[in-house]
Write a protein that holds these residues in place. Structure first.
Motif, mmCIF file in Angstrom:
data_model
loop_
_atom_site.group_PDB
_atom_site.id
_atom_site.type_symbol
_atom_site.label_atom_id
_atom_site.label_comp_id
_atom_site.label_asym_id
_atom_site.label_seq_id
_atom_site.Cartn_x
_atom_site.Cartn_y
_atom_site.Cartn_z
ATOM 1 N N ALA A 64 0.676 -1.199 0.029
ATOM 2 C CA ALA A 64 -0.012 0.175 -0.068
ATOM 3 C C ALA A 64 0.967 1.272 0.085
ATOM 4 C CB ALA A 64 -0.794 0.061 1.171
ATOM 5 N N ASP A 65 2.240 1.123 0.205
ATOM 6 C CA ASP A 65 3.292 2.233 0.273
ATOM 7 C C ASP A 65 3.813 2.132 -0.909
ATOM 8 O OD1 ASP A 65 5.398 3.894 0.577
ATOM 9 O OD2 ASP A 65 5.694 3.234 2.637
ATOM 10 N N ALA A 66 3.454 3.188 -1.900
ATOM 11 C CA ALA A 66 4.053 3.417 -3.269
ATOM 12 C C ALA A 66 5.584 3.482 -3.433
ATOM 13 C CB ALA A 66 3.632 4.621 -4.098
ATOM 14 N N TRP A 110 -8.564 -1.771 0.099
ATOM 15 C CA TRP A 110 -8.395 -1.033 -1.316
ATOM 16 C C TRP A 110 -6.927 -0.932 -1.140
ATOM 17 C CZ3 TRP A 110 -11.379 -0.090 -5.569
ATOM 18 C CH2 TRP A 110 -12.742 -0.773 -5.390
ATOM 19 N N GLY A 111 -6.395 -0.129 -0.150
ATOM 20 C CA GLY A 111 -5.116 0.120 -0.456
ATOM 21 C C GLY A 111 -4.034 -1.278 -0.637
ATOM 22 N N THR A 112 -4.173 -2.529 -0.067
ATOM 23 C CA THR A 112 -3.538 -3.264 -0.272
ATOM 24 C C THR A 112 -3.990 -4.016 -1.667
ATOM 25 O OG1 THR A 112 -3.105 -3.823 2.005
ATOM 26 C CG2 THR A 112 -2.746 -5.765 0.505
ATOM 27 N N HIS A 119 0.768 0.112 -7.625
ATOM 28 C CA HIS A 119 1.863 0.411 -7.319
ATOM 29 C C HIS A 119 2.905 -0.535 -7.973
ATOM 30 C CE1 HIS A 119 0.323 2.355 -3.199
ATOM 31 N NE2 HIS A 119 0.155 3.081 -4.429
ATOM 32 N N MET A 120 2.734 -1.919 -7.856
ATOM 33 C CA MET A 120 3.410 -2.953 -8.451
ATOM 34 C C MET A 120 3.759 -2.542 -10.161
ATOM 35 S SD MET A 120 4.915 -5.181 -6.364
ATOM 36 C CE MET A 120 4.978 -6.380 -7.409
#
Length: 282
Positions: A64-66, A110-112, A119-120
């Motif tokens: 979840a952390d770009a 949703w973040g994950t 992000h991936m």
């Protein structure tokens, strides 16, 4: 397909499908880049495989952390110079009624499950495209991205989003002339510890004392989901064999549970016919 010396990136690699993907690819001589938020289990998997002579790196990453995902991609390319298979596999689940489940649950899911894949894609697809050779980006969606399941609204919505995101990714890769092929894994119920994922929620992102988590509705929904996992789920080894074969065969929608195919067809027909949704028969 020959996997020896291929570089395989796996998020959610500490448990369940991700850990088994790591073991199966490692057994065929692949090089691994593993990531997970679960540091103890990630370390255990990495140590297990390293003891068998597997070449790998592992990093604690919250997808979840770009910035964390971008750093993981940088480390992977510095270590190995390429990626042949990139599994955006990290995922979490919750249960509840839409109008009662706390909003932080939705943000976490949703973040994950959705933004983690975004992000991936941002971190890996440009580099994989620049390699100039065929490679594969694989999203772990779910059968819950094809069929609506009544106990887990945030999970179902996130998996529909992850699946459609991967469909669009494939179309855009085609338009760009990229050698990267996208795939969407849609597993049915697999025996993993997915129901235990709340233990990894960061303090401050939710209130474990929220009254809803002690309610009869939440307790009933959680018990039903947990029972399904334990009693109906197929072995993770079986699911992963199907997944790896599906990627090797060039399959886009990789389904692990053929028994659900009639329900998928029925849902599609129901959309055309305009009927109201009905519960999936298991």
């Amino acid at each position: 397909m020959e996997h020896k010396d291929k570089v395989v990136v796996i998020t959610g690699a500490a448990n369940g499908i991700g850990a088994q993907l790591a073991r199966d690819y490692a057994a065929e001589g692949a090089t691994l880049a593993l990531a997970d938020i679960d540091e103890p289990n990630l370390t255990a998997v990495a140590q297990e495989l390293t003891a068998d002579g597997v070449r790998l790196i592992s990093e604690v990453v919250d997808v979840a952390d770009a910035d964390a995902v971008a750093a993981f991609a940088e480390t992977t390319y510095e270590a190995f110079g390429r990626v042949d298979y990139c599994f955006s596999n990290a995922g979490v689940i919750s249960v509840g009624a839409i109008w009662e489940e706390p909003l932080p649950d939705w943000e976490w899911l949703w973040g994950t499950n959705v933004m983690g894949t975004v992000h991936m894609i941002h971190a890996f697809i440009p580099r994989m495209t620049a390699q100039g050779e065929e490679s594969h980006f694989i999203t772990t969606a779910s059968i819950a991205g094809l069929l609506t399941v009544e106990n887990s609204p945030s999970y179902v919505a996130s998996k529909f989003a992850a699946l459609s995101l991967t469909e669009v990714l494939e179309l855009q890769l085609q338009d760009a002339g990229s050698p990267v092929k996208a795939h969407a894994i849609c597993p049915g119920i697999v025996k993993t510890d997915l129901m235990n994922c709340p233990r990894h929620r960061r303090p401050g992102t939710w209130d474990p004392d929220d009254p809803y988590f002690g309610s009869a509705d939440f307790t009933k929904r959680l018990a039903a989901a947990t029972m399904s996992m334990e009693q109906v789920g197929i072995p993770v080894e079986e699911a992963v064999r199907t997944i790896i074969q599906g990627v090797d065969d060039g399959t886009f929608y990789i389904l692990t549970h053929p028994a659900y195919n009639p329900a998928i067809v029925g849902r599609t027909q129901g959309i055309v016919d305009g009927v109201r949704p009905s519960k999936v028969r298991r």
